[in-house]
Scaffold this motif. Structure first.
Motif, PDB file in Angstrom:
ATOM      1  N   LEU A 317       0.845  -1.186   0.000  1.00 32.18           N
ATOM      2  CA  LEU A 317       0.000   0.000   0.000  1.00 32.18           C
ATOM      3  C   LEU A 317       0.883   1.240   0.000  1.00 32.18           C
ATOM      4  CD1 LEU A 317      -3.193   0.705   2.037  1.00 32.18           C
ATOM      5  CD2 LEU A 317      -1.312   2.345   2.136  1.00 32.18           C
ATOM      6  N   ILE A 318       0.656   2.127  -0.958  1.00 34.30           N
ATOM      7  CA  ILE A 318       1.399   3.381  -1.035  1.00 34.30           C
ATOM      8  C   ILE A 318       0.424   4.514  -0.778  1.00 34.30           C
ATOM      9  CG2 ILE A 318       2.884   4.837  -2.464  1.00 34.30           C
ATOM     10  CD1 ILE A 318       3.514   2.322  -4.116  1.00 34.30           C
ATOM     11  N   ALA A 319       0.728   5.341   0.204  1.00 33.24           N
ATOM     12  CA  ALA A 319      -0.168   6.428   0.587  1.00 33.24           C
ATOM     13  C   ALA A 319       0.617   7.732   0.675  1.00 33.24           C
ATOM     14  CB  ALA A 319      -0.851   6.112   1.914  1.00 33.24           C
ATOM     15  N   ARG A 320      -0.122   8.857   0.607  1.00 29.64           N
ATOM     16  CA  ARG A 320       0.497  10.176   0.639  1.00 29.64           C
ATOM     17  C   ARG A 320      -0.027  10.963   1.845  1.00 29.64           C
ATOM     18  NH1 ARG A 320      -1.255  11.983  -3.904  1.00 29.64           N
ATOM     19  NH2 ARG A 320       0.523  11.307  -5.181  1.00 29.64           N
ATOM     20  N   LEU A 321       0.916  11.491   2.640  1.00 27.95           N
ATOM     21  CA  LEU A 321       0.541  12.352   3.758  1.00 27.95           C
ATOM     22  C   LEU A 321       0.118  13.722   3.247  1.00 27.95           C
ATOM     23  CD1 LEU A 321       3.427  11.577   6.303  1.00 27.95           C
ATOM     24  CD2 LEU A 321       1.177  10.504   6.152  1.00 27.95           C
ATOM     25  N   ARG A 322      -0.411  14.515   4.133  1.00 27.30           N
ATOM     26  CA  ARG A 322      -0.870  15.851   3.737  1.00 27.30           C
ATOM     27  C   ARG A 322       0.264  16.722   3.208  1.00 27.30           C
ATOM     28  NH1 ARG A 322      -3.818  17.558   9.220  1.00 27.30           N
ATOM     29  NH2 ARG A 322      -1.778  16.800   9.898  1.00 27.30           N
ATOM     30  N   ASN A 323       1.481  16.502   3.714  1.00 26.26           N
ATOM     31  CA  ASN A 323       2.617  17.330   3.272  1.00 26.26           C
ATOM     32  C   ASN A 323       3.283  16.805   2.004  1.00 26.26           C
ATOM     33  OD1 ASN A 323       4.050  15.102   4.083  1.00 26.26           O
ATOM     34  ND2 ASN A 323       5.153  16.112   5.742  1.00 26.26           N
ATOM     35  N   GLY A 324       2.738  15.748   1.442  1.00 21.19           N
ATOM     36  CA  GLY A 324       3.278  15.198   0.202  1.00 21.19           C
ATOM     37  C   GLY A 324       4.203  14.013   0.388  1.00 21.19           C
ATOM     38  N   ASP A 325       4.663  13.762   1.604  1.00 21.29           N
ATOM     39  CA  ASP A 325       5.513  12.599   1.848  1.00 21.29           C
ATOM     40  C   ASP A 325       4.743  11.310   1.580  1.00 21.29           C
ATOM     41  OD1 ASP A 325       7.619  14.188   2.587  1.00 21.29           O
ATOM     42  OD2 ASP A 325       7.335  13.939   4.747  1.00 21.29           O
ATOM     43  N   GLN A 326       5.441  10.321   1.048  1.00 21.71           N
ATOM     44  CA  GLN A 326       4.800   9.034   0.810  1.00 21.71           C
ATOM     45  C   GLN A 326       5.124   8.051   1.928  1.00 21.71           C
ATOM     46  OE1 GLN A 326       5.517   7.293  -3.047  1.00 21.71           O
ATOM     47  NE2 GLN A 326       3.828   8.447  -3.974  1.00 21.71           N
ATOM     48  N   ILE A 327       4.168   7.203   2.235  1.00 24.15           N
ATOM     49  CA  ILE A 327       4.333   6.131   3.203  1.00 24.15           C
ATOM     50  C   ILE A 327       4.008   4.816   2.506  1.00 24.15           C
ATOM     51  CG2 ILE A 327       3.423   5.070   5.299  1.00 24.15           C
ATOM     52  CD1 ILE A 327       5.072   7.369   6.032  1.00 24.15           C
ATOM     53  N   VAL A 328       4.897   3.831   2.634  1.00 25.97           N
ATOM     54  CA  VAL A 328       4.665   2.504   2.073  1.00 25.97           C
ATOM     55  C   VAL A 328       4.448   1.527   3.217  1.00 25.97           C
ATOM     56  CG1 VAL A 328       5.631   0.616   0.705  1.00 25.97           C
ATOM     57  CG2 VAL A 328       6.074   2.988   0.049  1.00 25.97           C
ATOM     58  N   ALA A 329       3.409   0.703   3.081  1.00 25.31           N
ATOM     59  CA  ALA A 329       3.122  -0.328   4.077  1.00 25.31           C
ATOM     60  C   ALA A 329       3.049  -1.679   3.390  1.00 25.31           C
ATOM     61  CB  ALA A 329       1.814  -0.025   4.794  1.00 25.31           C
ATOM     62  N   LYS A 330       3.607  -2.703   4.027  1.00 26.96           N
ATOM     63  CA  LYS A 330       3.470  -4.069   3.557  1.00 26.96           C
ATOM     64  C   LYS A 330       2.462  -4.756   4.467  1.00 26.96           C
ATOM     65  CE  LYS A 330       8.175  -4.502   1.725  1.00 26.96           C
ATOM     66  NZ  LYS A 330       9.471  -5.223   1.823  1.00 26.96           N
ATOM     67  N   LEU A 331       1.289  -5.031   3.937  1.00 26.34           N
ATOM     68  CA  LEU A 331       0.183  -5.547   4.738  1.00 26.34           C
ATOM     69  C   LEU A 331      -0.112  -6.992   4.367  1.00 26.34           C
ATOM     70  CD1 LEU A 331      -2.147  -2.422   4.442  1.00 26.34           C
ATOM     71  CD2 LEU A 331      -0.522  -2.956   6.271  1.00 26.34           C
ATOM     72  N   GLY A 332      -0.175  -7.838   5.382  1.00 23.47           N
ATOM     73  CA  GLY A 332      -0.446  -9.252   5.155  1.00 23.47           C
ATOM     74  C   GLY A 332      -1.884  -9.497   4.756  1.00 23.47           C
ATOM     75  N   HIS A 333      -2.158 -10.731   4.319  1.00 26.33           N
ATOM     76  CA  HIS A 333      -3.502 -11.097   3.896  1.00 26.33           C
ATOM     77  C   HIS A 333      -4.501 -10.900   5.029  1.00 26.33           C
ATOM     78  CE1 HIS A 333      -2.308 -12.491   0.037  1.00 26.33           C
ATOM     79  NE2 HIS A 333      -1.577 -13.493   0.486  1.00 26.33           N
ATOM     80  N   GLY A 334      -5.681 -10.394   4.671  1.00 30.45           N
ATOM     81  CA  GLY A 334      -6.754 -10.261   5.646  1.00 30.45           C
ATOM     82  C   GLY A 334      -6.702  -9.002   6.469  1.00 30.45           C
ATOM     83  N   THR A 335      -5.649  -8.179   6.307  1.00 26.94           N
ATOM     84  CA  THR A 335      -5.543  -6.969   7.126  1.00 26.94           C
ATOM     85  C   THR A 335      -6.082  -5.740   6.414  1.00 26.94           C
ATOM     86  OG1 THR A 335      -3.303  -6.521   6.334  1.00 26.94           O
ATOM     87  CG2 THR A 335      -3.500  -7.882   8.314  1.00 26.94           C
ATOM     88  N   LEU A 336      -6.260  -5.818   5.101  1.00 29.57           N
ATOM     89  CA  LEU A 336      -6.710  -4.662   4.343  1.00 29.57           C
ATOM     90  C   LEU A 336      -8.179  -4.845   3.952  1.00 29.57           C
ATOM     91  CD1 LEU A 336      -5.588  -2.006   3.065  1.00 29.57           C
ATOM     92  CD2 LEU A 336      -5.277  -3.304   0.950  1.00 29.57           C
ATOM     93  N   PRO A 337      -9.062  -3.926   4.373  1.00 29.36           N
ATOM     94  CA  PRO A 337     -10.484  -4.043   4.008  1.00 29.36           C
ATOM     95  C   PRO A 337     -10.655  -4.119   2.493  1.00 29.36           C
ATOM     96  CG  PRO A 337     -10.178  -2.360   5.688  1.00 29.36           C
ATOM     97  CD  PRO A 337      -8.812  -2.767   5.244  1.00 29.36           C
ATOM     98  N   SER A 338     -11.593  -4.929   2.059  1.00 27.38           N
ATOM     99  CA  SER A 338     -11.780  -5.167   0.629  1.00 27.38           C
ATOM    100  C   SER A 338     -12.242  -3.925  -0.118  1.00 27.38           C
ATOM    101  CB  SER A 338     -12.802  -6.295   0.420  1.00 27.38           C
ATOM    102  OG  SER A 338     -14.040  -5.961   1.033  1.00 27.38           O
ATOM    103  N   ASP A 339     -12.816  -2.942   0.601  1.00 28.30           N
ATOM    104  CA  ASP A 339     -13.294  -1.737  -0.070  1.00 28.30           C
ATOM    105  C   ASP A 339     -12.235  -0.631  -0.136  1.00 28.30           C
ATOM    106  OD1 ASP A 339     -13.218  -1.165   2.593  1.00 28.30           O
ATOM    107  OD2 ASP A 339     -15.246  -0.314   2.716  1.00 28.30           O
ATOM    108  N   THR A 340     -11.001  -0.953   0.254  1.00 26.75           N
ATOM    109  CA  THR A 340      -9.917   0.033   0.163  1.00 26.75           C
ATOM    110  C   THR A 340      -9.544   0.233  -1.304  1.00 26.75           C
ATOM    111  OG1 THR A 340      -9.040  -0.676   2.302  1.00 26.75           O
ATOM    112  CG2 THR A 340      -7.597   0.649   0.904  1.00 26.75           C
ATOM    113  N   VAL A 341      -9.616   1.470  -1.780  1.00 28.05           N
ATOM    114  CA  VAL A 341      -9.343   1.763  -3.185  1.00 28.05           C
ATOM    115  C   VAL A 341      -8.424   2.967  -3.284  1.00 28.05           C
ATOM    116  CG1 VAL A 341     -11.526   0.813  -4.026  1.00 28.05           C
ATOM    117  CG2 VAL A 341     -11.386   3.231  -3.362  1.00 28.05           C
ATOM    118  N   VAL A 342      -7.800   3.149  -4.456  1.00 27.56           N
ATOM    119  CA  VAL A 342      -6.973   4.320  -4.715  1.00 27.56           C
ATOM    120  C   VAL A 342      -7.825   5.581  -4.565  1.00 27.56           C
ATOM    121  CG1 VAL A 342      -5.628   5.558  -6.457  1.00 27.56           C
ATOM    122  CG2 VAL A 342      -5.392   3.071  -6.215  1.00 27.56           C
ATOM    123  N   GLY A 343      -7.310   6.568  -3.840  1.00 28.44           N
ATOM    124  CA  GLY A 343      -8.026   7.805  -3.591  1.00 28.44           C
ATOM    125  C   GLY A 343      -8.736   7.852  -2.261  1.00 28.44           C
TER     126      GLY A 343
END
Length: 362
Positions: A317-343
């Motif tokens: 998962l690649i996400a952007r903070l309010r200041n523009g910095d990016q955060i990368v997370a490595k999430l195992g199976h079952g931890t990410l809700p199925s409705d999580t989408v870009v944006g």
């Protein structure tokens, strides 16, 4: 007085190297290589790791300093008299010779012949699982088999030290990983000292007893792989070895890092693998595997999902903070809700103790 067992096999003392008489590519290298260890010289191109290996092999001479092997200076000893095995990335096999003839060559150069030569060749072929291929020529072998021949040739005369210069660079990913395992198993079986050069961080972590991280001709850190990964000495090492999310800001006396958008992140306490935090410009680093969906514990940040990449054993998962910095997370199976989408908005978090904090020079 040290016994032979206690004395390092190789010592580089005050070694400098310049190619043009002005610029030092190796300004001052001091390194002791333990007998029987697997030491990896790791660094980016131009960091000095290959130059160091070539000086050990005798293909380059130090501009200043001493190189000792078993306590004896060898910087003026020609390569063929150092008794060192060498494995190159391009294998450097004789194409007109059979496998057995390639393996016999370094033995003949040392005056070994007859049954003793045949026994050593056979043993070396069995060691690298090439039995039955004695009469084949390199052109009739796969890349992995050629690499095994090159490895066997470096080991056939029972050297105390084997140098390997990016030996797996020409292999595909699966074969490369398999050969990493085989080389490490052979090292354990023989107890030979290995100095291995690579720019591949994963290879260094997988194979080594210790890793020397080179940067600008200097060793920035020399330690076991786990220490290099979990407790890097500098922010350069922390970002070069593996992957890290970097948050730049200002370290406050209260033990807080303030980012440029005003977000304040509590820093780990001194003593939790951290030195005291000096107020001023600095950064905090946290590895993607330590970042999770926020659960109300530890550091928490709000971000917008930029990308989702399914990689089989985890989702990146690649996400952007309010200041523009990016955060990368490595999430195992079952931890990410199925409705999580870009944006979508997402709340991420990590434990304060999982951060590494470094001051930035003014």
């Amino acid at each position: 007085m040290n016994t032979t067992a206690e004395r390092p096999l190789i010592e580089l003392i005050g070694v400098q190297k310049s190619y043009d008489g002005e610029h030092l590519v190796i300004p001052d290298l001091n390194l002791a290589i333990r007998r029987g260890e697997f030491l990896t010289l790791l660094g980016a191109s131009g960091s000095g790791k290959t130059t160091t290996l070539m000086m050990l092999a005798g293909f380059e001479n130090p501009t200043r300093g001493r190189i000792l092997m078993d306590g004896r200076p060898i910087q003026d000893v020609p390569p063929h008299k150092r008794g060192i095995g060498m494995v190159f990335q391009n294998y450097a096999l004789f194409p007109h010779m059979s496998v057995a003839q390639n393996l016999a060559y370094p033995l003949r150069m040392r005056g070994i012949s007859g049954q003793a030569l045949r026994d050593k060749v056979e043993r070396a072929m069995q060691l690298v699982r090439l039995a039955g291929m004695a009469e084949r020529r390199p052109g009739q072998l796969s890349g992995g088999q050629q690499q095994r021949v090159a490895l066997a040739r470096a080991l056939v005369f029972d050297p105390e030290l084997v140098l390997m210069d990016e030996p797996l660079g020409a292999l595909d990913k699966n074969l490369r990983e398999h050969m990493q395992y085989e080389i490490k198993q052979i090292h354990r079986e023989l107890g030979v000292t290995v100095v291995y050069v690579t720019h591949d961080q994963g290879e260094a972590l997988t194979m080594s007893d210790r890793v020397a991280v080179f940067h600008d001709g200097r060793i920035e850190q020399l330690a076991p792989p786990r220490t290099i990964y979990d407790a890097p000495a500098t922010d350069y090492i922390a970002t070069f070895i593996g992957e890290n999310n970097r948050l730049d800001g200002t370290i406050e006396a209260a033990g807080v890092l303030q980012l440029r958008d005003g977000l304040r992140i509590p820093l780990p306490e001194a003593g939790q693998g951290q030195a005291s935090h000096q107020a001023g410009a600095g950064c905090a680093l946290v590895r993607p595997e330590c970042v999770r969906l926020a659960d109300g514990q530890g550091v928490q940040v709000s971000a917008e999902v930029v990308d989702l990449v399914y990689l089989g054993d985890h989702t990146r998962l690649i996400a952007r903070l309010r200041n523009g910095d990016q955060i990368v997370a490595k999430l195992g199976h079952g931890t990410l809700p199925s409705d999580t989408v870009v944006g979508a908005d997402v709340a991420l978090g990590w434990q304060s103790r999982d951060m590494l904090v470094f001051a930035r020079p003014a």
